[in-house]
Scaffold this motif. Structure first.
Motif, mmCIF file in Angstrom:
data_model
loop_
_atom_site.group_PDB
_atom_site.id
_atom_site.type_symbol
_atom_site.label_atom_id
_atom_site.label_comp_id
_atom_site.label_asym_id
_atom_site.label_seq_id
_atom_site.Cartn_x
_atom_site.Cartn_y
_atom_site.Cartn_z
ATOM 1 N N SER A 44 1.303 -1.552 0.101
ATOM 2 C CA SER A 44 0.196 -0.161 0.094
ATOM 3 C C SER A 44 0.908 1.164 0.207
ATOM 4 C CB SER A 44 -1.053 -0.287 1.521
ATOM 5 O OG SER A 44 0.412 0.123 2.761
ATOM 6 N N LEU A 45 0.319 2.399 0.002
ATOM 7 C CA LEU A 45 0.777 3.381 -0.326
ATOM 8 C C LEU A 45 1.882 4.038 1.361
ATOM 9 C CD1 LEU A 45 -1.132 6.000 -2.125
ATOM 10 C CD2 LEU A 45 1.211 5.204 -2.480
ATOM 11 N N ALA A 46 1.044 3.875 1.891
ATOM 12 C CA ALA A 46 1.178 3.576 3.732
ATOM 13 C C ALA A 46 2.205 2.908 3.683
ATOM 14 C CB ALA A 46 0.371 2.827 4.263
ATOM 15 N N GLU A 47 3.187 1.921 2.935
ATOM 16 C CA GLU A 47 3.908 0.888 3.084
ATOM 17 C C GLU A 47 4.957 0.995 2.289
ATOM 18 O OE1 GLU A 47 3.981 -3.328 2.942
ATOM 19 O OE2 GLU A 47 2.071 -3.266 4.449
ATOM 20 N N LEU A 48 4.957 2.050 1.388
ATOM 21 C CA LEU A 48 5.777 3.050 0.065
ATOM 22 C C LEU A 48 6.265 3.644 0.761
ATOM 23 C CD1 LEU A 48 6.337 2.350 -2.744
ATOM 24 C CD2 LEU A 48 4.952 4.064 -3.040
ATOM 25 N N ASP A 49 7.705 3.498 1.064
ATOM 26 C CA ASP A 49 8.942 4.690 1.065
ATOM 27 C C ASP A 49 8.588 5.692 0.209
ATOM 28 O OD1 ASP A 49 11.091 5.970 1.239
ATOM 29 O OD2 ASP A 49 12.737 4.806 0.798
ATOM 30 N N PRO A 50 8.578 6.853 0.320
ATOM 31 C CA PRO A 50 8.011 8.129 -0.017
ATOM 32 C C PRO A 50 8.922 8.572 -1.655
ATOM 33 C CG PRO A 50 7.605 8.966 2.017
ATOM 34 C CD PRO A 50 8.427 6.865 1.779
ATOM 35 N N ALA A 51 10.867 8.275 -1.394
ATOM 36 C CA ALA A 51 11.584 8.522 -2.343
ATOM 37 C C ALA A 51 10.806 7.796 -3.341
ATOM 38 C CB ALA A 51 12.513 7.911 -1.577
ATOM 39 N N LEU A 52 10.589 6.355 -3.276
ATOM 40 C CA LEU A 52 10.039 5.542 -4.389
ATOM 41 C C LEU A 52 8.985 5.518 -4.877
ATOM 42 C CD1 LEU A 52 10.774 1.168 -3.158
ATOM 43 C CD2 LEU A 52 11.662 3.075 -5.039
ATOM 44 N N GLY A 53 8.186 6.580 -3.877
ATOM 45 C CA GLY A 53 6.745 6.951 -4.742
ATOM 46 C C GLY A 53 7.146 8.127 -6.049
ATOM 47 N N ALA A 54 8.033 8.276 -5.298
ATOM 48 C CA ALA A 54 8.928 10.011 -6.477
ATOM 49 C C ALA A 54 9.087 8.872 -7.318
ATOM 50 C CB ALA A 54 9.225 10.990 -5.291
ATOM 51 N N LYS A 55 9.923 8.317 -7.202
ATOM 52 C CA LYS A 55 10.161 7.680 -8.224
ATOM 53 C C LYS A 55 9.388 6.613 -9.272
ATOM 54 C CE LYS A 55 14.283 5.491 -9.796
ATOM 55 N NZ LYS A 55 15.739 4.755 -9.850
#
Ligand code: AMP
Length: 141
Positions: A50-61
């Motif tokens: 989920s988004l909650a588990e995703l490293d924000p830096a990876l989300g940005a990527k």
């Protein structure tokens, strides 16, 4: 819940995929049930349900790669006059594969793809009330 899905198998090369882009962190491949021809998925190689588990830096990527893919779609042979980026987080949002993925969907007029739902026109007080609540959550996060 098991974090491993078919997407982890794709990352590992154990399941087939039509790969379009890959780096150390991110993989993009064709969706096997495309809403429109050229529909892509961008996923982190490390599984996050989920988004909650995703490293924000990876989300940005994910977004950065999605942005590049949107440009590539427009320059490719895919019929693409516009692009939707879409991410379903949670069952209620329509998530079916619990490995975060960003849909990159090429669009043409009349292609039939769309989000259902009607915009509403709540009073400003309601908007302000929810804005307060979300701001408080943001500040405590
Ligand atoms: P979602 O509803 O946002 O979880 O979307 C999951 C997406 O994954 C759907 O569009 C499926 O068509 C796609 N999908 C499922 N399995 C595969 C697979 N093995 N290869 C490529 N796309 C897949």
């Amino acid at each position: 819940m098991n974090p491993y899905t078919i997407f982890a198998d794709i990352v590992a090369g154990r399941a087939p995929a039509s790969r379009v882009y890959e780096d150390d962190d991110v993989l993009a491949f064709m969706d096997i049930r495309p809403f429109t021809p050229g529909h892509l998925l961008v996923i982190p190689k490390i599984p996050a349900r989920s988004l909650a588990e995703l490293d924000p830096a990876l989300g940005a990527k994910l977004f950065t790669v999605g942005q590049r893919l949107a440009a590539a779609l427009r320059d490719s042979e895919v019929a693409c006059d516009g692009v939707n980026l879409f991410l379903a987080d949670g069952i209620a949002a329509g998530q079916e594969v619990f490995h975060v993925h960003l849909h990159v969907i090429p669009r043409t007029a009349g292609d039939g793809f769309g989000l259902r739902g009607r915009p509403t026109s709540p009073p400003r007080a309601d908007l302000d009330y929810l804005a307060n609540s979300i701001r408080a959550a943001l500040n405590h996060g």
